[in-house]
Write a protein that holds these residues in place. Sequence first.
Motif, mmCIF file in Angstrom:
data_model
loop_
_atom_site.group_PDB
_atom_site.id
_atom_site.type_symbol
_atom_site.label_atom_id
_atom_site.label_comp_id
_atom_site.label_asym_id
_atom_site.label_seq_id
_atom_site.Cartn_x
_atom_site.Cartn_y
_atom_site.Cartn_z
ATOM 1 N N TYR A 125 0.835 -1.195 0.000
ATOM 2 C CA TYR A 125 0.000 0.000 0.000
ATOM 3 C C TYR A 125 0.874 1.251 0.000
ATOM 4 C CZ TYR A 125 -4.125 -2.862 0.957
ATOM 5 O OH TYR A 125 -5.141 -3.780 0.865
ATOM 6 N N PRO A 126 0.722 2.129 -1.000
ATOM 7 C CA PRO A 126 1.619 3.281 -1.142
ATOM 8 C C PRO A 126 1.773 4.145 0.100
ATOM 9 C CG PRO A 126 0.295 3.024 -3.117
ATOM 10 C CD PRO A 126 -0.234 2.030 -2.115
ATOM 11 N N LYS A 127 0.675 4.423 0.813
ATOM 12 C CA LYS A 127 0.768 5.321 1.963
ATOM 13 C C LYS A 127 1.439 4.659 3.161
ATOM 14 C CE LYS A 127 -3.065 8.354 0.689
ATOM 15 N NZ LYS A 127 -4.381 8.945 1.105
ATOM 16 N N LEU A 128 1.492 3.331 3.187
ATOM 17 C CA LEU A 128 2.198 2.644 4.261
ATOM 18 C C LEU A 128 3.651 2.403 3.884
ATOM 19 C CD1 LEU A 128 -0.564 0.069 5.309
ATOM 20 C CD2 LEU A 128 0.071 2.196 6.472
ATOM 21 N N LYS A 129 3.892 2.009 2.640
ATOM 22 C CA LYS A 129 5.274 1.754 2.211
ATOM 23 C C LYS A 129 6.087 3.039 2.142
ATOM 24 C CE LYS A 129 5.926 0.228 -2.035
ATOM 25 N NZ LYS A 129 6.826 1.140 -2.724
ATOM 26 N N ALA A 130 5.413 4.198 2.205
ATOM 27 C CA ALA A 130 6.130 5.476 2.185
ATOM 28 C C ALA A 130 6.930 5.702 3.467
ATOM 29 C CB ALA A 130 5.141 6.627 1.985
ATOM 30 N N TYR A 131 6.589 4.980 4.537
ATOM 31 C CA TYR A 131 7.355 5.107 5.780
ATOM 32 C C TYR A 131 8.671 4.345 5.622
ATOM 33 C CZ TYR A 131 3.254 6.977 8.210
ATOM 34 O OH TYR A 131 2.197 7.759 8.605
ATOM 35 N N PRO A 132 9.809 5.020 5.683
ATOM 36 C CA PRO A 132 11.089 4.334 5.436
ATOM 37 C C PRO A 132 11.448 3.307 6.488
ATOM 38 C CG PRO A 132 11.458 6.596 6.195
ATOM 39 C CD PRO A 132 9.993 6.467 5.929
ATOM 40 N N HIS A 133 10.844 3.393 7.680
ATOM 41 C CA HIS A 133 11.201 2.420 8.716
ATOM 42 C C HIS A 133 10.282 1.185 8.702
ATOM 43 C CE1 HIS A 133 8.221 5.045 10.544
ATOM 44 N NE2 HIS A 133 8.119 4.297 11.631
ATOM 45 N N LEU A 134 9.389 1.095 7.708
ATOM 46 C CA LEU A 134 8.696 -0.176 7.440
ATOM 47 C C LEU A 134 9.650 -0.983 6.566
ATOM 48 C CD1 LEU A 134 6.234 -2.037 7.585
ATOM 49 C CD2 LEU A 134 5.294 -0.839 5.603
ATOM 50 N N LYS A 135 10.398 -1.892 7.170
ATOM 51 C CA LYS A 135 11.578 -2.448 6.527
ATOM 52 C C LYS A 135 11.361 -3.764 5.785
ATOM 53 C CE LYS A 135 14.848 0.533 7.620
ATOM 54 N NZ LYS A 135 15.735 1.145 6.616
#
Length: 526
Positions: A251-261
């Motif tokens: 999901y684009p808005k979640l994968k935008a967080y860089p610390h979701l590794k």
Amino acid sequence: MFCFQCEQTAGCTGCTGKAGVCGKSADVAGLQDKLTGALIGLARAASGNTPSPSTHQAMIEGLFTTITNVNFNEETIRQQIENVTREKNSLIPGCGGCAQPCGRTEDYNMGLLWNADEDIRSLKSLILFGLRGMAAYAYHAMVLGYSDEEVNTFFYEGMFAIGEDLNMEQLLPIVMKVGEINLKCMALLDQANTESYGDPVPVTVPLTVEKGPFIVISGHDLKDLQLLLEQTEGKGINIYTNGEMLPAHAYPKLKAYPHLKGNLGTAWHNQQKEFADIPAPVLFTTNCLMPPKASYADRVFTTEVVSYPGVIHIGEDKDFTPVIEKALELGGYPEDREFTGINGGKTVTTGFARNTVLSAAGTIVNAVKGGALKHIFLVGGCDGARKGRSYYTDFVKQTPADTAVLTLACGKYRFNDLDLGTIGGLPRIMDMGQCNDAYSAIRAALALADAFDCGVNDLPLTLVLSWYEQKAVCILLTLLHLGIRNIYLGPTLPAFLSPGVLDFLVKNYGIRPTTTPEQDLKEILG
């Protein structure tokens, strides 16, 4: 106790005695029955009255609480019962003090169901377990602010029917209606997820855990992941998904967080081994919880309706500070730690939801018409611990190079780290997402049928499904509602299917128990 709602039930007949195979005690199982009886009482009280949003919430949360591997806590189940009773009394104030009770608003005694005629028990179980699965999807949509009145209303209709003296002819249409309404519910959740976080896109997810503090988040609830990402931003803590949370990376808005590794671990039933010594906390957001081992129980946190005695629960305020503090205290690994999937792969892919598949519909159609793509398999569903589940790994490994494999839910962990190459520019294994993303698969199948100007059953498409718990039940009923035939189902058939009901499903829908990969592939491909 008596419980036969999941695939691992004792002896493939039912859990009895002091505890279930899932780890629930007889007391917890008894309270879940009491909660279910109270929900039937709530449905009775709603007949002729207008439930409020809080009544809908009590119904949905109560049903979700009784799904396998959600709640093991007597205290919180009692709180749910009290909440349901309070909502019932708000619909019929003063009824409890009636001098001559009519019995039309009383809670239901579940012993009447478990000791009913086997065909009646079977059909009512399909309704009940299907509603439990559907409630999970309605709950995930609800926390994102989405609801549907037709879906909400049907929970009362279905639960009311369970408490009635109905015959098979009266119950069968209700069973099929569970599938019909669940399709609307999955569409609602699809809308909630995509409007909140964007349409999923294909992504490669690493299985390596980087050095430093981290948190593992498991389950299905994307809202909880979003809140955790927000609260850990800038704190030097990385987030790793587990189990059914893997598709969140797409999901684009979640994968935008860089610390979701990345992703740590595989399917839910491996958690007692995979979490035994990780230097990090684990947050459970939905079902998939197993009784935590002593080696890591102090690192387990729950939220939403998930609950286990002695485990710290994050309440409605959604303050994940205790989880964050535990992550910082434990510190994570001193160096990057490389993990692999069940088959040794170092990455997995996800994000092949309906938009991605539909955008490639022309390519797929041309590949089929040109003979490059001979067949499409949907191999997915719930995973479990039975040895027979190696069937799904072996099946996928043996699919010919001119076939494609769509998958979804945690059953994909049996094979999603395999590299089977590509076909028509697409990977041969395409993960469509969580179990509720069966909606994506349905939409894709219907679109392909339109492109070929044929029915879904005429497509070069075969569904090979694994089931474990109640969400698989409502999805199966949705597929039957759509008239999809010749579904292969395993690794065992549900204990709650009586011979008479099973015979009906085989004759009318061609339900096929899985045998061996070799035999089933030969039968499918001729």
